[in-house]
Design a protein around this motif. Sequence first.
Motif, mmCIF file in Angstrom:
data_model
loop_
_atom_site.group_PDB
_atom_site.id
_atom_site.type_symbol
_atom_site.label_atom_id
_atom_site.label_comp_id
_atom_site.label_asym_id
_atom_site.label_seq_id
_atom_site.Cartn_x
_atom_site.Cartn_y
_atom_site.Cartn_z
ATOM 1 N N ALA A 21 2.649 -6.991 -3.667
ATOM 2 C CA ALA A 21 1.941 -5.873 -4.292
ATOM 3 C C ALA A 21 1.600 -6.196 -5.740
ATOM 4 O O ALA A 21 0.514 -5.860 -6.227
ATOM 5 C CB ALA A 21 2.791 -4.612 -4.212
ATOM 6 N N THR A 24 -1.395 -8.701 -5.970
ATOM 7 C CA THR A 24 -2.702 -8.156 -5.598
ATOM 8 C C THR A 24 -3.073 -6.904 -6.388
ATOM 9 O O THR A 24 -4.175 -6.380 -6.235
ATOM 10 C CB THR A 24 -2.726 -7.817 -4.096
ATOM 11 O OG1 THR A 24 -1.689 -6.882 -3.795
ATOM 12 C CG2 THR A 24 -2.517 -9.077 -3.261
ATOM 13 N N GLN A 26 -1.799 -3.972 -6.006
ATOM 14 C CA GLN A 26 -1.813 -2.816 -5.117
ATOM 15 C C GLN A 26 -0.875 -1.722 -5.612
ATOM 16 O O GLN A 26 0.179 -1.998 -6.183
ATOM 17 C CB GLN A 26 -1.385 -3.227 -3.697
ATOM 18 C CG GLN A 26 -2.360 -4.172 -2.999
ATOM 19 C CD GLN A 26 -3.679 -3.499 -2.700
ATOM 20 O OE1 GLN A 26 -3.724 -2.407 -2.148
ATOM 21 N NE2 GLN A 26 -4.771 -4.153 -3.073
ATOM 22 N N THR A 27 -1.254 -0.464 -5.390
ATOM 23 C CA THR A 27 -0.361 0.647 -5.695
ATOM 24 C C THR A 27 0.393 1.104 -4.461
ATOM 25 O O THR A 27 1.288 1.932 -4.550
ATOM 26 C CB THR A 27 -1.154 1.838 -6.268
ATOM 27 O OG1 THR A 27 -2.133 2.257 -5.308
ATOM 28 C CG2 THR A 27 -1.836 1.446 -7.569
ATOM 29 N N THR A 28 0.022 0.564 -3.295
ATOM 30 C CA THR A 28 0.730 0.850 -2.049
ATOM 31 C C THR A 28 1.614 -0.339 -1.712
ATOM 32 O O THR A 28 1.127 -1.468 -1.623
ATOM 33 C CB THR A 28 -0.253 1.105 -0.894
ATOM 34 O OG1 THR A 28 -1.090 2.205 -1.220
ATOM 35 C CG2 THR A 28 0.496 1.398 0.396
ATOM 36 N N ILE A 29 2.907 -0.096 -1.533
ATOM 37 C CA ILE A 29 3.863 -1.174 -1.283
ATOM 38 C C ILE A 29 4.485 -0.976 0.082
ATOM 39 O O ILE A 29 5.055 0.080 0.367
ATOM 40 C CB ILE A 29 4.969 -1.192 -2.355
ATOM 41 C CG1 ILE A 29 4.369 -1.136 -3.758
ATOM 42 C CG2 ILE A 29 5.855 -2.424 -2.203
ATOM 43 C CD1 ILE A 29 5.385 -0.796 -4.833
ATOM 44 N N THR A 281 7.142 3.061 3.021
ATOM 45 C CA THR A 281 6.013 2.726 2.165
ATOM 46 C C THR A 281 6.187 3.443 0.831
ATOM 47 O O THR A 281 6.623 4.602 0.799
ATOM 48 C CB THR A 281 4.680 3.158 2.814
ATOM 49 O OG1 THR A 281 4.531 2.484 4.057
ATOM 50 C CG2 THR A 281 3.498 2.830 1.915
ATOM 51 N N GLU A 283 4.099 4.654 -2.536
ATOM 52 C CA GLU A 283 2.836 4.843 -3.246
ATOM 53 C C GLU A 283 3.161 5.064 -4.722
ATOM 54 O O GLU A 283 3.853 6.018 -5.073
ATOM 55 C CB GLU A 283 2.064 6.048 -2.703
ATOM 56 C CG GLU A 283 1.491 5.856 -1.310
ATOM 57 C CD GLU A 283 0.186 5.059 -1.304
ATOM 58 O OE1 GLU A 283 -0.171 4.492 -2.360
ATOM 59 O OE2 GLU A 283 -0.445 4.998 -0.228
#
Length: 547
Positions: A21, A24, A26-29, A281, A283
Motif C-alpha cells: 500500500a 503504490t 493506496q489508501t485501501t490496505i 481491510t 481504509e
Amino acid sequence: MNAHQPLSRRRILGLAALGAAALTGQTTISAAPRAAAATAADGSGSTFVPAVVVGTGYGAAVSALRLGEAGVSTLMLEMGQLWNQPGPDGNIFCGMLKPDKRSSWFKTRTEAPLGSFLWLDLANRDIDPYAGVLDRVNFDQMSVYVGRGVGGGSLVNGGMAVTPRRSYFQEVLPQVDADEMYGTYFPRANSGLRVNNIDKDWFEQTEWYQFARVARQQAESAGLKTTFVPNVYDWDYMRGEADGTVPKSALAAEVIYGNNHGKVSLDKSYLAAALGTGKVTIETLHQVKTIRQQNDGTYLLTVEQKDPDGKLLATKEISCRHLFLGAGSLGSTELLLRARETGTLPALSSAIGGGWGPNGNIMTARANHVWNPTGSKQSSIPALGIDDWDNPDNPVFAEIAPMPAGLETWVSLYLAITKNPQRGTFVYDAAKDRADLRWTREQNAPAVAAAKSLFDRINKANTTIYRYDLFGKQIKAFADDFCYHPLGGCVLGEATDNYGRVSGYKNLYVTDGSLIPGSIGVNPFVTITALAERNVERVIKEDIAGS
C-alpha cells in the motif's frame, strides 16, 4: 518474550500488504485482493460489510484480528494515514528536535508538551496544516494528546507496557473477573503486543540511560523504590543503535512524532496479523461522522474521505451488521454523543459521556546539581518508573522520562500517574458539532498534590528544586493542563454491559479506553488491549458465531 520471535505467517502477509500500500500510495490496505470486493450493495446505495471497526488503535486492532480469525469480513475505518512512506528526508517520521508538517494533525504550529526551556519556546515550529501523526485536542481547561494514523496511539507513545496492580484493577473494574484477566488476557495482550524487557546489565553501563540511573539514585535517597518497565520497543534493536550497527531511532530523539525504527507499533503487530487473515481491510483517511440504525437493525455510517492536506474527496455511506467503536476515549464518545443528541440513536444511555479522567497525569521536572549530570545522550524510550503506589495517602507511579535535547540539561523529567478520583463529563456542543469536555483545573488539584508529595520528598533528600520554565510562559512546576492517557466516556457496566455492548442497541460495541472509568494507575494500553481481548472473545462467541 524476546521481540525477535519468529514472524507468524499472518503477520508476514499483513506486513507485505502494508508495504504494498505504501509503495503504490493506496489508501485501501488489504492482504487479499478480493477482501474489499467482498462487500456488496445492500439496495440502499450504501456499501455493506458484515463488521466495521472504527479506528485502528489498541481495542480496534484486537477486535479486527479476532473477527478476521473468526472468518468475519471486516472493514476498519481510520481517519489518519498509513505511516509507511518516506518523506523527502528519507524518513517516515520527523524527529522531535526539528518537527515539520508530519508531526501534527492540521496545526499551523507544533504543540509539544515541553513547550519551553528557560521560558523560551525552542521546541515548536511553524508548519503547514497536514494530516500529521500527533494531535493535541484542546478543550477549555484540559488538552489531550492522541495519535493519528494506522496504529493510533501506538505510533506516538513511549511504549511503556505496564500491567496494572491487580488490587487497583479490581477497584476500578470490580465486575471483571481478575483471575481471567491476569491468567489469560493480560498474557495474551503482552504476547500480541510483542512486549519485551531491557537487558539490565546493558542498562547499567550504557551512556544512553544515565538520566534514568541518576533519577533512580535520587529516588532511593528518599526511600523510594524503582522498577524496570517492559516496552514494545525492541531493546535488542536499541543496543544495535548504541553500537552503531543499525539506524538510530530511540537514540535519535524520536518518540512523540513517531519512531522510524525499533518500535513495534500496532501496524507491526496486531494490525499486521489482522490483515494477514485475508478478511480485514483498512481504509485510511476515512473519518466516520454519523451513525444511525436502519429499519433492519443494521448500522449506516456517513464517512468523509479526505486527502493528507485535508481536501474532501468523497462522502460515503457504509452499512454493517456489527459495529465496533475503537476511536478512543474522545472519538468513540463523540460519535455516540452526537448520535444520541441528534436523534440518530436516541435510545443511547445517559451514561454516555461520563466517567472521564486523565489517568491522574501530571508532568513535572527537577533541577539537578551540576555534579549530577543527566547526560547529553538520552534514549527517548523510558525504562524505569518510581513505584510508590502503596503509599496510603498519595499513591503515585512516576515514569522517569527522558529529555533528549542533544545537550546537557541537568534536568530530571517525570510523568506522574496519580490516583485522582475526580471525573469529567463530555457533552455535545451542537453549534460546534463536537464533544466538549467539562473538566476544570481545580479537579486536578488532588493529582498535583500527590505528585508534589512524592517529589518534595526527593527534592528534600537531594537538596534539589523544581524546574519552573518547561511548560510554557507560565512559572509553574506541575503541568496539569494536558494528558496522554484519556480514559472513560463510555464506561463498562454503565454505558455498556460488562462486555462493551452499548446499552440500548444490539450489535453495537465499544472496544477502547473509553470503557475504563478515568484511571488505571499505569500507562493504560496493555489494559485496553487485554480488556478488548476479553470482550471480543465473548462477543464473537455469543453474538456472531453462527449468526
